[in-house]
Design a protein around this motif. Structure first.
Motif, PDB file in Angstrom:
ATOM      1  N   ASP A  24       0.806  -1.211   0.000  1.00  0.00           N
ATOM      2  CA  ASP A  24       0.000   0.000   0.000  1.00  0.00           C
ATOM      3  C   ASP A  24       0.844   1.268   0.000  1.00  0.00           C
ATOM      4  N   ASP A  25       2.132   1.169   0.359  1.00  0.00           N
ATOM      5  CA  ASP A  25       2.997   2.347   0.355  1.00  0.00           C
ATOM      6  C   ASP A  25       3.099   2.956  -1.037  1.00  0.00           C
ATOM      7  N   ASP A  26       3.015   2.133  -2.081  1.00  0.00           N
ATOM      8  CA  ASP A  26       3.101   2.631  -3.454  1.00  0.00           C
ATOM      9  C   ASP A  26       1.862   3.405  -3.865  1.00  0.00           C
ATOM     10  N   LYS A  27       0.800   3.312  -3.083  1.00  0.00           N
ATOM     11  CA  LYS A  27      -0.464   3.960  -3.420  1.00  0.00           C
ATOM     12  C   LYS A  27      -0.693   5.249  -2.639  1.00  0.00           C
ATOM     13  N   GLN A  28       0.172   5.551  -1.678  1.00  0.00           N
ATOM     14  CA  GLN A  28      -0.021   6.681  -0.771  1.00  0.00           C
ATOM     15  C   GLN A  28       0.593   7.961  -1.332  1.00  0.00           C
ATOM     16  N   TYR A  29      -0.196   9.037  -1.317  1.00  0.00           N
ATOM     17  CA  TYR A  29       0.255  10.334  -1.813  1.00  0.00           C
ATOM     18  C   TYR A  29      -0.095  11.421  -0.807  1.00  0.00           C
ATOM     19  N   GLU A  30       0.739  12.447  -0.751  1.00  0.00           N
ATOM     20  CA  GLU A  30       0.445  13.646   0.024  1.00  0.00           C
ATOM     21  C   GLU A  30      -0.222  14.642  -0.915  1.00  0.00           C
ATOM     22  N   TYR A  31      -1.361  15.187  -0.489  1.00  0.00           N
ATOM     23  CA  TYR A  31      -2.135  16.123  -1.303  1.00  0.00           C
ATOM     24  C   TYR A  31      -1.965  17.533  -0.751  1.00  0.00           C
ATOM     25  N   THR A  32      -1.620  18.471  -1.622  1.00  0.00           N
ATOM     26  CA  THR A  32      -1.527  19.877  -1.255  1.00  0.00           C
ATOM     27  C   THR A  32      -2.268  20.685  -2.308  1.00  0.00           C
ATOM     28  N   ALA A  33      -3.251  21.474  -1.869  1.00  0.00           N
ATOM     29  CA  ALA A  33      -4.006  22.335  -2.779  1.00  0.00           C
ATOM     30  C   ALA A  33      -3.643  23.787  -2.496  1.00  0.00           C
ATOM     31  N   TYR A  34      -3.526  24.560  -3.566  1.00  0.00           N
ATOM     32  CA  TYR A  34      -3.190  25.984  -3.479  1.00  0.00           C
ATOM     33  C   TYR A  34      -4.399  26.788  -3.945  1.00  0.00           C
ATOM     34  N   TYR A  35      -4.648  27.917  -3.287  1.00  0.00           N
ATOM     35  CA  TYR A  35      -5.844  28.708  -3.560  1.00  0.00           C
ATOM     36  C   TYR A  35      -5.638  29.650  -4.739  1.00  0.00           C
ATOM     37  N   GLY A  36      -6.574  29.614  -5.676  1.00  0.00           N
ATOM     38  CA  GLY A  36      -6.532  30.512  -6.828  1.00  0.00           C
ATOM     39  C   GLY A  36      -5.226  30.401  -7.581  1.00  0.00           C
ATOM     40  N   LYS A  37      -4.693  31.545  -7.967  1.00  0.00           N
ATOM     41  CA  LYS A  37      -3.419  31.572  -8.690  1.00  0.00           C
ATOM     42  C   LYS A  37      -2.248  31.828  -7.754  1.00  0.00           C
ATOM     43  N   SER A  38      -2.509  31.763  -6.454  1.00  0.00           N
ATOM     44  CA  SER A  38      -1.462  32.043  -5.469  1.00  0.00           C
ATOM     45  C   SER A  38      -0.727  30.763  -5.092  1.00  0.00           C
ATOM     46  N   LEU A  39       0.273  30.912  -4.265  1.00  0.00           N
ATOM     47  CA  LEU A  39       0.981  29.765  -3.706  1.00  0.00           C
ATOM     48  C   LEU A  39       0.576  29.542  -2.256  1.00  0.00           C
ATOM     49  N   ARG A  40      -0.586  30.093  -1.859  1.00  0.00           N
ATOM     50  CA  ARG A  40      -1.085  29.913  -0.491  1.00  0.00           C
ATOM     51  C   ARG A  40      -1.747  28.545  -0.372  1.00  0.00           C
ATOM     52  N   VAL A  41      -1.227  27.725   0.528  1.00  0.00           N
ATOM     53  CA  VAL A  41      -1.780  26.391   0.749  1.00  0.00           C
ATOM     54  C   VAL A  41      -3.131  26.529   1.436  1.00  0.00           C
ATOM     55  N   CYS A  42      -4.160  25.885   0.869  1.00  0.00           N
ATOM     56  CA  CYS A  42      -5.500  25.967   1.455  1.00  0.00           C
ATOM     57  C   CYS A  42      -6.000  24.617   1.976  1.00  0.00           C
ATOM     58  N   VAL A  43      -5.505  23.515   1.426  1.00  0.00           N
ATOM     59  CA  VAL A  43      -5.927  22.185   1.857  1.00  0.00           C
ATOM     60  C   VAL A  43      -4.710  21.261   1.832  1.00  0.00           C
ATOM     61  N   GLN A  44      -4.596  20.413   2.863  1.00  0.00           N
ATOM     62  CA  GLN A  44      -3.535  19.405   2.901  1.00  0.00           C
ATOM     63  C   GLN A  44      -4.120  18.091   3.375  1.00  0.00           C
ATOM     64  N   GLY A  45      -3.504  16.999   2.929  1.00  0.00           N
ATOM     65  CA  GLY A  45      -3.965  15.701   3.385  1.00  0.00           C
ATOM     66  C   GLY A  45      -3.308  14.560   2.651  1.00  0.00           C
ATOM     67  N   LYS A  46      -4.032  13.435   2.622  1.00  0.00           N
ATOM     68  CA  LYS A  46      -3.510  12.207   2.030  1.00  0.00           C
ATOM     69  C   LYS A  46      -4.519  11.632   1.057  1.00  0.00           C
ATOM     70  N   MET A  47      -3.996  10.967   0.039  1.00  0.00           N
ATOM     71  CA  MET A  47      -4.831  10.227  -0.900  1.00  0.00           C
ATOM     72  C   MET A  47      -4.208   8.866  -1.141  1.00  0.00           C
ATOM     73  N   GLU A  48      -5.071   7.888  -1.332  1.00  0.00           N
ATOM     74  CA  GLU A  48      -4.628   6.566  -1.752  1.00  0.00           C
ATOM     75  C   GLU A  48      -5.201   6.329  -3.137  1.00  0.00           C
ATOM     76  N   LEU A  49      -4.324   6.104  -4.113  1.00  0.00           N
ATOM     77  CA  LEU A  49      -4.747   5.915  -5.500  1.00  0.00           C
ATOM     78  C   LEU A  49      -4.497   4.480  -5.936  1.00  0.00           C
ATOM     79  N   ASN A  50      -5.527   3.850  -6.470  1.00  0.00           N
ATOM     80  CA  ASN A  50      -5.424   2.516  -7.050  1.00  0.00           C
ATOM     81  C   ASN A  50      -5.603   2.672  -8.552  1.00  0.00           C
ATOM     82  N   ILE A  51      -4.529   2.474  -9.307  1.00  0.00           N
ATOM     83  CA  ILE A  51      -4.574   2.657 -10.752  1.00  0.00           C
ATOM     84  C   ILE A  51      -4.650   1.281 -11.404  1.00  0.00           C
ATOM     85  N   GLY A  52      -5.760   1.032 -12.109  1.00  0.00           N
ATOM     86  CA  GLY A  52      -5.985  -0.257 -12.747  1.00  0.00           C
ATOM     87  C   GLY A  52      -5.245  -0.387 -14.067  1.00  0.00           C
TER      88      GLY A  52
END
Length: 139
Positions: A24-52
């Motif tokens: 499962d380590d190969d499926k784990q990603y850190e998610y960072t979202a930036y607001y608008g056209k700025s470099l201000r971080v607005c959301v952070q977290g984790k995602m697990e992606l299963n690519i078929g």
């Protein structure tokens, strides 16, 4: 007994090389979202992606709002949920709230080595309500 340190070293190296890597380590990603056209971080977290093998993507996400932003700014990409999408022509497309047309976060991007980046768009009842950029980086 002279060979004992050498034998012990070989045994330790062998045991360390047999250590299981969690698939499962190969499926784990850190998610960072930036607001608008700025470099201000607005959301952070984790995602697990299963690519078929057919390029479909399924998975889960767990995020939180940061930097003084609220759900009114970033939409329904905070909390937990499931995601669905696919890869087509070198781009990937994800929906963070599949099944919802009028309150969804769409992620569109491209892949680099162990990283995805692109844009997020909050589509609400009135259309595009908010947007920005994001990065998904393999843990």
């Amino acid at each position: 007994m002279k060979n004992f340190p050498k034998i012990l070293t070989i045994i330790v190296c062998f045991l360390l090389s047999c250590e299981d890597k969690n698939q499962d380590d190969d499926k784990q990603y850190e998610y960072t979202a930036y607001y608008g056209k700025s470099l201000r971080v607005c959301v952070q977290g984790k995602m697990e992606l299963n690519i078929g093998t057919d390029s479909t993507i399924t998975g889960t996400w767990k995020t939180e709002v940061v930097g003084g932003f609220s759900e009114n700014d970033v939409g329904p990409q905070i909390g937990t949920g499931e995601l669905k999408g696919n890869i087509k022509d070198g781009k990937f497309y994800l929906q963070m709230n599949p099944g919802f047309i009028d309150n969804n976060i769409d992620l569109t991007g491209v892949s680099f080595v162990d990283e995805y980046s692109g844009t997020w768009v909050w589509i609400s009842f009135v259309g595009i309500t908010s947007s920005g950029s994001f990065k998904l980086k393999k843990k």
